[in-house]
Design an enzyme around this catalytic site. Structure first.
Site, mmCIF file in Angstrom:
data_model
loop_
_atom_site.group_PDB
_atom_site.id
_atom_site.type_symbol
_atom_site.label_atom_id
_atom_site.label_comp_id
_atom_site.label_asym_id
_atom_site.label_seq_id
_atom_site.Cartn_x
_atom_site.Cartn_y
_atom_site.Cartn_z
ATOM 1 C CG HIS A 165 -0.470 0.296 2.500
ATOM 2 N ND1 HIS A 165 0.180 -0.643 3.249
ATOM 3 C CD2 HIS A 165 -0.474 1.428 3.248
ATOM 4 C CE1 HIS A 165 0.556 -0.099 4.397
ATOM 5 N NE2 HIS A 165 0.166 1.164 4.430
ATOM 6 C CE LYS A 169 1.898 4.914 3.732
ATOM 7 N NZ LYS A 169 0.930 5.408 4.695
ATOM 8 C CG ASP A 222 5.315 -4.770 9.900
ATOM 9 O OD1 ASP A 222 4.395 -5.240 9.194
ATOM 10 O OD2 ASP A 222 5.168 -3.759 10.615
ATOM 11 C CG HIS A 227 5.547 -0.865 3.747
ATOM 12 N ND1 HIS A 227 4.671 -1.341 2.810
ATOM 13 C CD2 HIS A 227 4.996 -1.159 4.948
ATOM 14 C CE1 HIS A 227 3.630 -1.904 3.426
ATOM 15 N NE2 HIS A 227 3.813 -1.812 4.720
ATOM 16 C CE LYS A 326 4.402 -1.980 14.266
ATOM 17 N NZ LYS A 326 3.611 -0.989 13.527
HETATM 18 C C1 BG6 Z 1 1.736 -2.004 7.673
HETATM 19 C C2 BG6 Z 1 2.524 -2.605 8.795
HETATM 20 O O1 BG6 Z 1 1.997 -2.704 6.476
HETATM 21 O O2 BG6 Z 1 2.080 -0.646 7.524
HETATM 22 C C3 BG6 Z 1 2.252 -1.853 10.082
HETATM 23 O O3 BG6 Z 1 2.175 -3.973 8.952
HETATM 24 C C4 BG6 Z 1 2.504 -0.377 9.904
HETATM 25 O O4 BG6 Z 1 3.032 -2.368 11.153
HETATM 26 C C5 BG6 Z 1 1.770 0.142 8.671
HETATM 27 O O5 BG6 Z 1 2.051 0.296 11.050
HETATM 28 C C6 BG6 Z 1 2.147 1.575 8.374
HETATM 29 O O6 BG6 Z 1 1.447 2.047 7.287
HETATM 30 P P1 BG6 Z 1 0.285 3.122 7.464
HETATM 31 O O7 BG6 Z 1 -0.142 3.415 6.073
HETATM 32 O O8 BG6 Z 1 -0.770 2.476 8.275
HETATM 33 O O9 BG6 Z 1 0.887 4.265 8.154
#
Ligand code: BG6
Length: 454
Positions: A165, A169, A222, A227, A326
């Site tokens: 995702h 963004k 993760d 990402h 985190k």
């Molecule tokens: C997710 C992770 O893919 O992306 C999460 O699993 C993370 O741990 C999140 O918090 C962050 O993305 P966004 O778009 O929610 O800020």
């Protein structure tokens, strides 16, 4: 491009991802008018009446801000099927309940997705079927390769959407405009002018009840493996000739292929840490090791920082540092490009304000450029100024963009097979070094900036 999708099937319909991200994104997409006509079918292991499912869908649509006729109509006509996606007979029932070409979205843990894809080999998928798969794609390089091999026996590569995702963004996409629609930046976007690049994604959020998934992933898998490496690839890639799927995905894959841990030494190039009890914005957070569902023996990191090299002519010698964690003090999500010092500063110009810096901020979105100028007071003394602009988020949230790609069968914003394999290849030496305990698992207090000496 394949046929337009008639039915969107969400596997894992009762799960958190469907509720918090997918359905709100779908509602936005439908109300924007870019979603087209659609039948929505939720599939899950738990029993649920169509009525309760429709109430859930409507609530998630509303949570994403959708309140228009289009999203209302889709929610009211949507259906739910209780099924085990790893059972071919159940899968066939799901396919029989679809109208038009189906898009099958796997909002499931990687192991279940792998089992469901194996079961899918025993059913006949309608022509044009599109598959949407959530990250993490596989659980390591081997399983990602095996899954890729299996998927292309089911549907052609262009119908496979490996979802990340972050590619939906708006600020990440804005990198393309910033780099390729301004003569200013692309000219200096290289190792002659850039000292270092940092991609940081610090979150105040802690585990938030996600131990089942997160405890086996950790910050590296993760966030970095997926990402952040993609964001880095967009920063580092060569200018594509167009933004169509082949050109853009080719440029991303090429830049990932050139990426390795800095100095070829995963031990020296990586750090990891785990939060201990603390307070964030007045909220008490327990130690990660004591969170529900966590197995402390897994040594899962909640903060990591890794330096990579992009080994090509453009970037030789420039460190790219990716960091994510985190339960940190600040919500800091940014790409920072630090430029080299000028080769000569005229004698008589005093002050040392630091290098020029371009900061691309995610959520809230903005761009800032730190410059040195002859400021107020003594005109021969340099001062620091920041030129900045904030901008509103895109019309659709990231999941709205991702779903738009899937429903219009356009894979531009999804990952190609080789890109996900490269991402696993890049982090494999780090995972191996950590497994051997070559890099200590450090601690940091929840609500702090990380280990004091980082
Ligand atoms: C997710 C992770 O893919 O992306 C999460 O699993 C993370 O741990 C999140 O918090 C962050 O993305 P966004 O778009 O929610 O800020």
């Amino acid at each position: 491009m394949a046929d337009r999708i008639g039915t969107l099937v969400i596997f894992g319909a009762g799960g958190d991802l469907a509720k918090r991200l997918l359905l709100p994104g779908l509602g936005q997409l439908l109300d924007s008018g870019r979603g087209g006509e659609l039948h929505l079918l939720g599939v899950g292991q738990d029993p649920m009446t169509a009525e309760s499912w429709r109430i859930r869908v409507a609530a998630s649509f509303a949570a994403g801000g959708a309140s228009g006729e289009r999203s209302e109509a889709v929610a009211a006509a949507s259906d739910y099927l209780q099924a085990d996606v790893t059972d071919p007979l159940d899968l066939q029932r799901v396919l029989d309940a679809c109208t038009g070409t189906p898009a099958l979205y796997f909002a499931l843990p990687p192991r279940v997705t792998i089992a469901a894809c194996a079961a899918m080999q025993k059913v006949r998928l309608p022509a044009g079927t599109v598959l949407g798969l959530e990250k993490p794609f596989g659980t390591d390089l081997r399983s990602a390769k095996a899954l890729n091999r299996q998927l292309v026996t089911l549907v052609p590569e262009e119908n496979i959407h490996r979802v990340d995702h972050f590619l939906g963004k708006s600020t990440v996409l804005n990198l393309l405009g910033l780099r390729f629609a301004n003569r200013l930046f692309e000219q200096v976007w290289n190792s002659d002018n850039v000292e270092s690049v940092e991609v940081t994604f610090d979150e105040q959020l802690a585990l938030e009840g996600r131990a089942g998934y997160y405890d086996k992933a950790g910050a590296l898998i993760d966030m970095v493996q997926s990402h952040l490496l993609l964001v880095m690839a967009l920063v580092a890639m060569e200018p594509p000739s167009s933004l169509d799927a082949d050109d853009l995905r080719g440029a991303i894959a090429q830049s990932l292929r050139a990426t390795r841990v800095w100095g070829g030494d995963a031990t020296a190039a990586s750090r990891r840490a785990r939060y201990t009890a603390g307070t964030i914005d007045g909220r008490a957070v327990p130690s990660y090791a004591k969170e529900d569902g966590v197995d402390p023996a897994l040594q899962t990191e909640t903060l990591t920082e890794v330096t990579f090299a992009v080994e090509n002519w453009r970037w030789a010698g420039v460190p790219f540092t990716l960091r994510s964690g985190k339960a940190l003090a600040d919500h800091r999500r940014e790409i920072v490009v630090t430029f080299k010092e000028v080769p000569h500063r005229p004698t008589g110009l005093t002050g040392q304000p630091g290098p020029s810096r371009l900061r691309i901020v995610l959520d809230p979105d903005g761009i800032e450029l730190d410059l040195n100028i002859n400021g107020e007071g003594n005109p021969f003394t340099l001062d620091r100024v920041t030129l900045g602009v904030d901008f509103a988020a895109g019309e659709l949230g990231p999941y709205g963009e991702v779903l738009h790609g899937i429903l219009s069968a356009d894979p531009t914003l999804s990952l190609r097979a080789d890109a996900v394999e490269e991402c696993w290849r890049i982090v494999s030496p780090i995972l191996a070094a950590w497994k051997k305990d070559a890099v200590p698992l450090e601690g940091y207090r929840a609500g702090s900036a990380g280990p004091a000496h980082w």
